[in-house]
Structure formats: structure tokens, C-alpha cells
Design an enzyme around this catalytic site. Structure first.
Site, PDB file in Angstrom:
ATOM      1  CD  GLU A 240      -2.958  -0.627  -0.250  1.00 17.31           C
ATOM      2  OE1 GLU A 240      -3.159   0.536  -0.626  1.00 17.31           O
ATOM      3  OE2 GLU A 240      -3.374  -1.614  -0.902  1.00 17.31           O
TER       4      GLU A 240
ATOM      5  CB  CYS B  14     -14.848   0.869 -14.895  1.00 13.98           C
ATOM      6  SG  CYS B  14     -15.949   2.248 -15.130  1.00 13.98           S
TER       7      CYS B  14
ATOM      8  CB  CYS C 233     -19.095   0.078 -22.128  1.00 14.04           C
ATOM      9  SG  CYS C 233     -18.492   1.499 -21.213  1.00 14.04           S
TER      10      CYS C 233
ATOM     11  CB  CYS D 270     -18.818  -3.761 -18.696  1.00 15.35           C
ATOM     12  SG  CYS D 270     -19.028  -3.410 -16.954  1.00 15.35           S
TER      13      CYS D 270
ATOM     14  CB  CYS E 274     -23.366   0.757 -15.960  1.00 16.78           C
ATOM     15  SG  CYS E 274     -22.340   2.189 -16.302  1.00 16.78           S
TER      16      CYS E 274
HETATM   17  S1  SF4 Z   1     -20.515  -0.341 -18.483  1.00 19.32           S
HETATM   18 FE1  SF4 Z   1     -20.310   1.198 -16.897  1.00 19.32          FE
HETATM   19  S2  SF4 Z   1     -19.196   0.177 -15.266  1.00 19.32           S
HETATM   20 FE2  SF4 Z   1     -18.955  -1.046 -17.111  1.00 19.32          FE
HETATM   21  S3  SF4 Z   1     -17.036  -0.315 -18.006  1.00 19.32           S
HETATM   22 FE3  SF4 Z   1     -18.704   0.847 -18.934  1.00 19.32          FE
HETATM   23  S4  SF4 Z   1     -18.861   2.672 -17.702  1.00 19.32           S
HETATM   24 FE4  SF4 Z   1     -17.688   1.213 -16.498  1.00 19.32          FE
END
Ligand code: SF4
Length: 334
Positions: A41, A194, A201, A204, A210
């Protein structure tokens, strides 16, 4: 400010299948957990994972335990930290290990306020340690985590009260009772999926929950203000015969306070300096600062007061990378 009920479940499921193997991720029952997490850390503050890994491994070779690090000299710790930057972290790490070993029986308090009293530990690191070491239901709000929440809500980070957000959603966020993993999973998700630029996206795992993904009106991230460039003159006294340079700890470059540098002076612009040879101009970004440097030199056998001679080639003493860059430039003078 309500997050989807299954957000934490889905992020944890993604993490279980995609987490990176990192040397500080040891089993929850490991006796090395506190030392590895503390060391990593400190190293990861302002620094990328791939840069940290070789330093982390080198530290473990030299100091295999929390106790062995606590017994080290500052000189040795700084030498090993050489090149990682933000050297105050190395000093704070050493002070923190000494306190933990000598006063806390090599244990970490379970109280956030007590942890934050340790040198170099702020809100983010204290919460991360509470989760990693004691599995407490808390969230370490680093840049990655804030970005994930901000995108999921489709709201500018500046408009989110993150502490309130966590309180409102506490029950859902910590429903799985894998608090340590969830903190890690959120950070990993922000770093790998993200991402700041070009988030992944389409593939994702939480795109259905989202708002950023689903919205036609995506929020605009505030641009970070540009760091002001500061001008400095640096003066190198060189003993050419012995390949030595005069360095001092008494300079006015605050963020390299207590480290050896040639004399430095902050200036408004670039003017010719009497009795000094102009060497070159270079720009450097260091510890979040941008410096525009004019380098000057003169040959001298006499050393100014409060200075010491250092070899331009090899030194046992810790030398910041910034000073080493100057060595490299100055060594080329014929
Ligand atoms: S869908 Fe939303 S959470 Fe997923 S990568 Fe895209 S912006 Fe990020």
C-alpha cells in the site's frame, strides 16, 4: 444515489474469474498479510502496479518480515527505494513499521482513527488496511473506485458524496461478507475494466446496472487543472579530475527535502548567469510537479560550505533519480 442490489455480487463474480496474481495477495490466514499489505500500500501510492512489483520483491529479499524492516536503517531503506520516487513514503513506511513492532506487538489496530495516526497513512490507506487485514466492511476510495461509482451513477465525481453513498447502500454493498475481497475487486475492476479512458463497456459484467452505459446523456468528467510549470536554475560544481560533483541537502526544492542535490534556485525566466557555463535546458515531471530546468556548471577544486563531494559514477549513498539525471548530463562534459 441508490446502487443496484446486485452490484457487489457481480463485481465480486467478475473478480473471482479475472483477478491478477500479485505478490502481495496472500491468503487471508497468512501471517505475512499485514507486512505484505502495508509494504504494497505504501509503494502503490501514486505508482502503478507494474512499477511496484520489482521493488516489492527486492524489499522482501532484503527484509523478509515486518520486524526485519523495522530494524533497518533509513539509509538502507532509501537505497532500496531508489527510483520509485515520492521518497517520503519510504521514511514513513519505516517509521510505521517501527511503531507497529515496538508499540503494537506487530499488530494493526481495528480502529480507523488509530490507524490514521500512523506516519504516512491517510483515509484511503487506513480503510484499505482495515478491509485487507481485519475484513471490515469499509471501502477504500481511490481514483479507480470513485470512477466506477461515478460511472454507474452517471454523475460527476465532484457531485457525489461518497461517504453518504456508501452509507445509503451499505446493506447491499456488503451483503456477501467478503469485505476484503470486495475492496480489492472494486479497485481491480476500475483498473482493468472501467478504465479512465476507453472503458470496456460492451463486455462489462455490470453494464446492465450502469447508468453511464445506458444513458444517451453521459456526464462529462471535469478536466484536471494543468500543473503550473516552475523554472529553476541548477548549479553544478565539478571536480573534473576526480569526476566528482558537489551536492547539498540545503536547497530549496521542498519535495526533495533532506536529499542531496546540486544548489537549486527558483527563477522567473531564463537569464544568463555570470561566471557560470550554461549546459542545457530540460523539463521533468516529478512528484506531481513540472519543472523547467536550466543547468549550469563550473569546474572547481574548492567545495562550497554545506556541500559534499559525490562521485559522478558510483555511490553507496542514496541518490534521488532526479539528481542521477543531472549526473548523466554533467558526465558528458569534455
Ligand atoms: S458499463 Fe459502466 S461500469 Fe462497465 S465499463 Fe462501462 S462505464 Fe464502467
Amino acid at each position: 444515489m441508490h446502487l443496484h442490489n446486485n452490484l457487489s455480487k457481480n463485481i465480486l463474480a467478475w473478480y473471482d474469474n479475472n483477478q491478477r496474481t500479485l505478490p502481495w495477495r496472500v491468503s487471508k490466514k497468512s501471517t505475512k498479510k499485514l507486512y505484505y499489505r502495508l509494504l504494497s500500500e505504501f509503494m502503490l501510492q501514486q505508482t502503478q502496479v507494474k512499477t511496484v512489483i520489482p521493488y516489492f520483491k527486492a524489499f522482501l529479499l532484503n527484509f523478509p518480515t515486518l520486524k526485519s524492516l523495522s530494524l533497518s536503517s533509513e539509509k538502507k531503506v532509501l537505497k532500496l527505494w531508489e527510483g520509485l520516487g515520492y521518497y517520503r513514503r519510504a521514511r514513513n513506511l519505516l517509521s510505521t513499521t517501527k511503531i507497529l513492532v515496538n508499540k503494537n506487538n506487530s499488530k494493526l489496530s481495528k480502529n480507523l482513527i488509530d490507524i490514521k495516526k500512523l506516519p504516512g497513512i491517510g483515509d484511503y490507506t487506513a480503510n484499505a488496511l482495515l478491509a485487507f487485514i481485519h475484513d471490515q466492511p469499509t471501502i477504500a476510495l481511490d481514483g479507480n473506485v470513485k470512477r466506477v461509482f461515478s460511472r454507474v451513477l452517471n454523475k460527476n465525481e465532484k457531485k457525489i458524496d461518497f461517504k453518504k453513498l456508501i452509507e445509503i447502500n451499505r446493506k447491499n454493498l456488503f451483503q456477501i461478507k467478503r469485505n476484503s475481497d470486495f475492496v480489492e475487486a472494486l479497485m481491480e475492476f476500475g483498473a482493468l475494466v472501467c478504465k479512465p479512458k476507453e472503458p470496456e463497456c460492451p463486455s462489462c459484467d455490470i453494464k446492465n446496472m450502469c447508468k453511464y452505459f445506458k444513458s444517451d446523456k453521459k456526464f462529462k468528467q471535469t478536466k484536471t487543472s494543468k500543473t503550473k510549470v516552475k523554472n529553476y536554475n541548477i548549479f553544478c560544481y565539478i571536480d573534473k579530475m576526480r569526476s566528482k560533483i558537489a551536492l547539498t541537502k540545503k536547497h530549496n526544492l521542498g519535495f526533495l527535502n533532506k536529499f542531496y542535490l546540486p544548489p537549486v534556485k527558483e527563477v522567473n525566466g531564463h537569464n544568463k548567469i555570470k561566471n557560470w557555463n550554461y549546459h542545457s535546458n530540460f523539463k521533468i515531471s516529478i512528484s506531481n510537479k513540472k519543472l523547467n530546468i536550466n543547468l549550469y556548471y563550473k569546474f572547481s577544486l574548492k567545495i562550497p560550505s554545506n556541500h559534499q563531494w559525490f562521485s559522478l559514477k558510483i555511490n553507496n549513498e542514496f541518490i534521488p533519480s532526479f539528481t542521477k539525471k543531472i549526473f548523466k548530463k554533467i558526465s558528458k562534459i569534455n
